[in-house]
Design a protein around this motif. Structure first.
Motif, short mmCIF file in Angstrom:
data_model
loop_
_atom_site.label_atom_id
_atom_site.label_comp_id
_atom_site.label_asym_id
_atom_site.label_seq_id
_atom_site.Cartn_x
_atom_site.Cartn_y
_atom_site.Cartn_z
N ASP A 217 0.82 -1.21 0.00
CA ASP A 217 0.00 0.00 0.00
C ASP A 217 0.86 1.26 0.00
N ALA A 218 1.86 1.28 0.89
CA ALA A 218 2.71 2.47 0.98
C ALA A 218 3.46 2.69 -0.33
N GLN A 219 3.91 1.59 -0.94
CA GLN A 219 4.63 1.70 -2.21
C GLN A 219 3.72 2.22 -3.32
N SER A 220 2.46 1.74 -3.33
CA SER A 220 1.51 2.22 -4.35
C SER A 220 1.28 3.71 -4.23
N VAL A 221 1.14 4.16 -2.99
CA VAL A 221 0.93 5.59 -2.76
C VAL A 221 2.12 6.37 -3.31
N ALA A 222 3.33 5.87 -3.02
CA ALA A 222 4.54 6.55 -3.49
C ALA A 222 4.60 6.54 -5.02
N HIS A 223 4.31 5.39 -5.60
CA HIS A 223 4.34 5.24 -7.05
C HIS A 223 3.38 6.22 -7.71
N LYS A 228 2.06 11.40 -10.52
CA LYS A 228 1.28 12.63 -10.50
C LYS A 228 2.22 13.85 -10.60
N GLN A 229 3.32 13.78 -9.86
CA GLN A 229 4.24 14.93 -9.90
C GLN A 229 4.93 15.07 -11.25
N PHE A 230 5.09 13.93 -11.94
CA PHE A 230 5.71 13.99 -13.27
C PHE A 230 4.85 14.80 -14.25
N LEU A 231 3.56 14.96 -13.93
CA LEU A 231 2.73 15.76 -14.82
C LEU A 231 3.19 17.21 -14.81
N GLU A 232 3.78 17.64 -13.71
CA GLU A 232 4.20 19.03 -13.60
C GLU A 232 5.71 19.23 -13.54
N LYS A 233 6.41 18.23 -13.01
CA LYS A 233 7.85 18.39 -12.82
C LYS A 233 8.61 17.33 -13.60
N SER A 370 13.48 14.89 -23.66
CA SER A 370 12.15 15.14 -23.06
C SER A 370 11.74 13.99 -22.17
N ALA A 371 12.70 13.47 -21.42
CA ALA A 371 12.43 12.35 -20.52
C ALA A 371 12.35 12.87 -19.09
N LYS A 372 11.90 12.00 -18.18
CA LYS A 372 11.81 12.35 -16.77
C LYS A 372 13.00 11.77 -16.03
N THR A 373 13.31 12.37 -14.87
CA THR A 373 14.40 11.84 -14.06
C THR A 373 13.86 11.56 -12.66
N ILE A 374 14.23 10.39 -12.13
CA ILE A 374 13.89 10.12 -10.75
C ILE A 374 15.19 9.92 -9.97
N LEU A 375 15.32 10.68 -8.88
CA LEU A 375 16.49 10.56 -8.02
C LEU A 375 16.05 9.78 -6.79
N GLY A 376 16.80 8.73 -6.44
CA GLY A 376 16.39 7.94 -5.29
C GLY A 376 17.46 7.89 -4.22
N SER A 377 17.06 7.98 -2.97
CA SER A 377 18.03 7.86 -1.88
C SER A 377 17.32 7.73 -0.54
N LYS A 389 13.19 21.82 -1.67
CA LYS A 389 12.70 22.92 -0.84
C LYS A 389 12.41 24.17 -1.69
N ASN A 390 13.24 24.40 -2.73
CA ASN A 390 12.99 25.60 -3.52
C ASN A 390 12.08 25.34 -4.72
N GLY A 391 11.47 24.13 -4.74
CA GLY A 391 10.42 23.88 -5.72
C GLY A 391 10.88 23.35 -7.07
N LYS A 392 12.19 23.18 -7.26
CA LYS A 392 12.64 22.68 -8.56
C LYS A 392 12.30 21.21 -8.77
N TYR A 393 12.45 20.42 -7.72
CA TYR A 393 12.16 18.99 -7.84
C TYR A 393 10.90 18.66 -7.04
N GLY A 394 10.21 17.63 -7.50
CA GLY A 394 9.13 17.09 -6.70
C GLY A 394 9.71 16.17 -5.63
N LEU A 395 8.90 15.85 -4.62
CA LEU A 395 9.38 14.96 -3.55
C LEU A 395 8.34 13.90 -3.26
N THR A 396 8.80 12.65 -3.16
CA THR A 396 7.93 11.57 -2.70
C THR A 396 8.62 10.88 -1.53
N ASN A 397 7.90 10.74 -0.44
CA ASN A 397 8.47 10.09 0.74
C ASN A 397 7.97 8.65 0.85
#
Ligand code: ADP
Ligand code: ZN
Ligand code: ZN
Length: 754
Positions: A217-223, A228-233, A370-377, A389-397
């Motif tokens: 469930d938690a993973q689905s929410v993150a996914h 959703k954020q990729f639509l804007e960022k 025109s691809a998306k990037t996901i940074l994971g850590s 924090k300054n709005g350039k990247y989206g964040l998923t916890n």
């Protein structure tokens, strides 16, 4: 000679700028951007370069020389790659030729690349039943021919009326115990024919196409949050605790991209990690998955190049797992780049140029596709988190571990106290020994982390304090016991272990400090019945050495694994419950503005290896300074706290991400001349940058491989566009290079040198 069209050529040299040549009429049709050509260079020389631009307007240069040949070596470099090279050279202040050298498999290997062929044997035509019987009859007096033909018919399962199937020649020969001469005879008589077909050099094992796992469930929410954020960022940071299933989420995102027909690049900081993850990826995505790293031979690299640029859905690679250099592969339609363990320092190339950061460059490459990037850590870099924090990247916890396993409990073991009370057993505290003892009693496994290889970092005379140093570098020599020698970790110089002090001739030379090799020795004495292994640069020189050690640990043939940072990252072991960090002090005391951030990440990361299935793990951190703020934060798994503390410090002292840093490294074999020239450059730069110039000064290691080193650090304000500042830096360097005698200087520029 006059030309009607001209080509700009990138040449594999360290001189900035492009080189213009005339295009002879005869070559006109074949010269296009991205094609490899040969051109004259210098008095007699020739270079092979890449065409990056074509135009008709004559350039304002005299004596234009012609392109002399087109090396019709596919694959050519595509337009996005050319754009990417250009960006790297501009941003990181190097020549496009240096990028070209880093990007392309060597030209020699391209020229020598021949697809490896395998010969197959097939029936020359469809023989009928009676024809075959007659044939075999006629061979009664030639039993070896008969044997071979029968063997072929069996292996190919031929029956009259069925299709003709090929059988590998090698298989046929071994099955029939025959010789190639017999095949020649049958081919000569028109019964069999031989065909040579290319085979791939890269083994194609393990293509199962298992369905992807169902997300928790938690993973689905993150996914869903990422999508959703990729639509804007264009960039989303996935901040997920260790073992939360970040890899599983990537796998779902990859599947979606592959279904759309896009390519995906999955970046990892360390070769060691590719062995486990490639297995997980191939399980789902089979043969469209390729790996790329520096251990491959040139021929293998060429093959990967071809398959990445291949549009064929069967033969082409759609998913590439690789280390930083895989950014330079000839991708045709990237849809997503995953930068796993995005905080990791190994993403930065320090030497030689291009001194690029693979995470930052990946973001640029993704934008070009025109691809998306996901940074994971699990512990993002301060700069990436600041970009959230300054709005350039989206964040998923993602805050919980998969299976709701608790994060490992952390015990701080005070080495100072243990030494004082004489409770240390060699380099191990009672807390660590007890945890190890319990784990071994339950047949569980252990990892011990020490960030130094070798036996002891230095040896010392117990009478006068003399320490042997490298003859070429300003560093102490490390003692390697298995080799029985002292080794310089900067240049590779080695020397015999001295029996007497080089200063006072005393025979009391003693080893100091400890590296992985010494820990291995000592652990074997403390736990004589445990299986102990070591993973560091010295034990992983062979191409498959990583996977061998990792496999042995997975199969529980190793109880205790000792290693450097290469074991600290994303490895996933089922039965590993205890992690020991042997000396947190030397992480924390490293003199660098990032050392606290890095120590936090390393401790969080290596702790994250413990207790990933079923039960909570345990981590023992040995330190002489248990009150240290970073250690307290690790104890609470308090990333936010670490970020706030670091951000405050860096703002106050003008460090990234709040300023940009450019480091200039100046080297000379003569110390006085180095001082002289570096002062000239420093003075020149101060005219433009004023107090923002730090140095010139000798760095921590002030001499390497007989070269003395001085560094100048320039801090550039974030708010101003960096182009002008960079131009001034390059101009100042060019002015210095024109000074008398300056040609024996070596100057290297490093943008974002961290
Ligand atoms: P991370 O990359 O965040 O460290 P992993 O993706 O390696 O975490 O997951 C940790 C372990 O849990 C792995 O062994 C993985 O196979 C398992 N796991 C994670 N998510 C799932 C899932 N949805 N279904 C089955 N196993 C999972
Ligand atoms: Zn001495
Ligand atoms: Zn050296």
């Amino acid at each position: 000679m006059t030309y009607t069209s001209f080509a700009d050529i990138i040449l594999p040299i360290a001189v900035r700028g492009r080189f213009t040549y005339g295009i002879p009429e005869t070559l006109r049709d074949r010269i296009k951007p991205g094609v490899r050509v040969t051109v004259p260079f210098g008095v007699k020389g020739h270079h092979s370069g890449i065409v990056c631009g074509i135009y008709e307007e004559p350039p304002p240069i005299k004596n234009i020389r012609p392109v002399t040949g087109v090396t019709s070596l596919v694959p050519a470099v595509n337009e996005i790659q050319l754009k990417f090279w250009h960006w790297i050279s501009e941003y990181y202040l190097c020549s496009e030729g240096e990028v070209m050298k880093a990007a392309l498999p060597s030209e020699k290997s391209l020229r020598e690349y021949r697809p490896r062929l395998e010969t197959y044997i097939e029936l020359a035509r469809k023989f009928s039943d009676s024809e075959l019987n007659d044939l075999l009859d006629s061979m009664r007096k030639a039993p070896r021919q008969q044997e071979l033909l029968l063997s072929y018919l069996r292996l190919s399962e031929y029956s009259p009326g069925s299709e003709i199937r090929r059988v590998a020649k090698s298989l046929l020969l071994s099955d029939s115990h025959s010789s190639p001469a017999i095949i020649e005879v049958l081919a000569g008589k028109g019964f069999l024919s031989q065909v040579a077909l290319p085979v791939t050099r890269l083994s194609a094992e393990g293509s199962f196409n298992e369905p992807v796992r169902k997300l928790s469930d938690a993973q689905s929410v993150a996914h869903d949050s990422i999508k959703k954020q990729f639509l804007e960022k264009d960039i989303v940071l996935l901040h997920g605790v260790t073992s939360s299933g970040k890899t599983e989420i990537y796998i779902h995102l990859i599947e979606e991209q592959l279904k759309k027909g896009n390519q995906v690049l999955y970046l990892l900081p360390e070769i060691a990690l590719t062995t486990q993850i490639i297995r997980r990826l191939k399980e789902h995505f089979g043969t469209v998955t390729g790996v790329y790293h520096s251990r491959f031979s040139d021929a293998e690299k060429v093959e990967i190049w071809k398959r990445v640029s291949d549009n064929d859905p069967l033969n082409g690679y759609r998913l590439i797992l690789g280390v930083r250099s895989s950014l330079f592969l000839p991708f045709i339609n990237l849809g997503l780049i995953i930068v796993d363990e995005e905080h990791d320092g190994s993403y930065k190339q320090h030497d030689p140029a291009p001194r690029y950061h693979a995470r930052d460059s990946a973001i640029m490459l993704a934008a070009m596709h025109s691809a998306k990037t996901i940074l994971g850590s699990a512990s993002p870099s301060v700069e990436s988190y600041n970009n959230v924090k300054n709005g350039k990247y989206g964040l998923t916890n993602l805050k919980e571990r998969y299976g709701l396993i608790r994060l490992p409990s952390i015990v701080i073991a005070n080495t100072r106290e243990a030494y004082r009370r004489k409770l240390m057993v060699s380099h191990f505290t009672p807390e660590l020994l007890q945890a190890m003892d319990e784990a071994l009693g339950k047949d569980e496994q252990i990892i011990l982390f020490q960030n130094r290889r070798g036996f002891s970092p230095y040896i010392e005379c117990s009478d006068c304090g003399w320490i042997p140093v490298c003859v070429q570098c300003a560093v102490n020599l490390t003692y390697h016991k298995a080799m029985g020698r002292l080794v310089c970790h900067y240049c590779g110089y080695t020397a015999a272990l001295p029996s007497h002090c080089g200063n006072c001739h005393s025979s009391g030379m003693i080893t100091r400090g400890f590296g992985t090799e010494k820990i291995e020795d000592e652990i074997k004495i403390v736990f004589p019945s445990a299986q102990v292994a070591r993973m560091d640069q010295d034990t992983t020189r062979g191409k498959n050495s990583f996977s061998r050690i990792i496999k042995a640990f997975e199969e529980r043939r190793i109880d205790i694994l000792i290693g450097t940072q290469m074991i600290s990252k994303g490895l996933d072991f089922e039965n590993l419950t205890v992690v020991g960090i042997l000396n947190a002090d030397n992480l924390l005391n490293y003199p660098d503005f990032r050392s606290h951030e890095r120590s936090y990440q390393l401790m969080e990361q290596v702790s994250g290896r413990a207790g990933r299935r079923q039960k909570q793990g345990k981590v023992v951190i040995q330190t002489s300074d248990p009150a240290n703020r970073i250690i307290r934060l690790v104890l609470q798994h308090n990333y936010e706290g670490m970020f706030r503390m670091q951000a405050e410090e860096r703002k106050a002292f003008n460090y990234p991400p709040f300023t940009r840093l450019v480091k200039i490294n100046i080297r000379h074999r003569d110390r006085d001349l180095l001082n002289h020239y570096s002062e000239i450059l420093g003075g020149d730069l101060k005219k433009f940058f004023g107090y923002r110039v730090l140095g010139p000064e000798f760095p921590l290691i002030s001499r390497v491989q007989t070269w003395y080193i001085k560094t100048i650090m320039i801090k550039i304000e974030r708010e101003k566009p960096p182009a002008k500042a960079k131009q001034f830096i390059m101009a100042a360097i060019e002015r210095l290079e024109k000074e008398k005698g300056a040609s024996s200087l070596r100057i290297a520029v490093d943008v974002d040198p961290y």
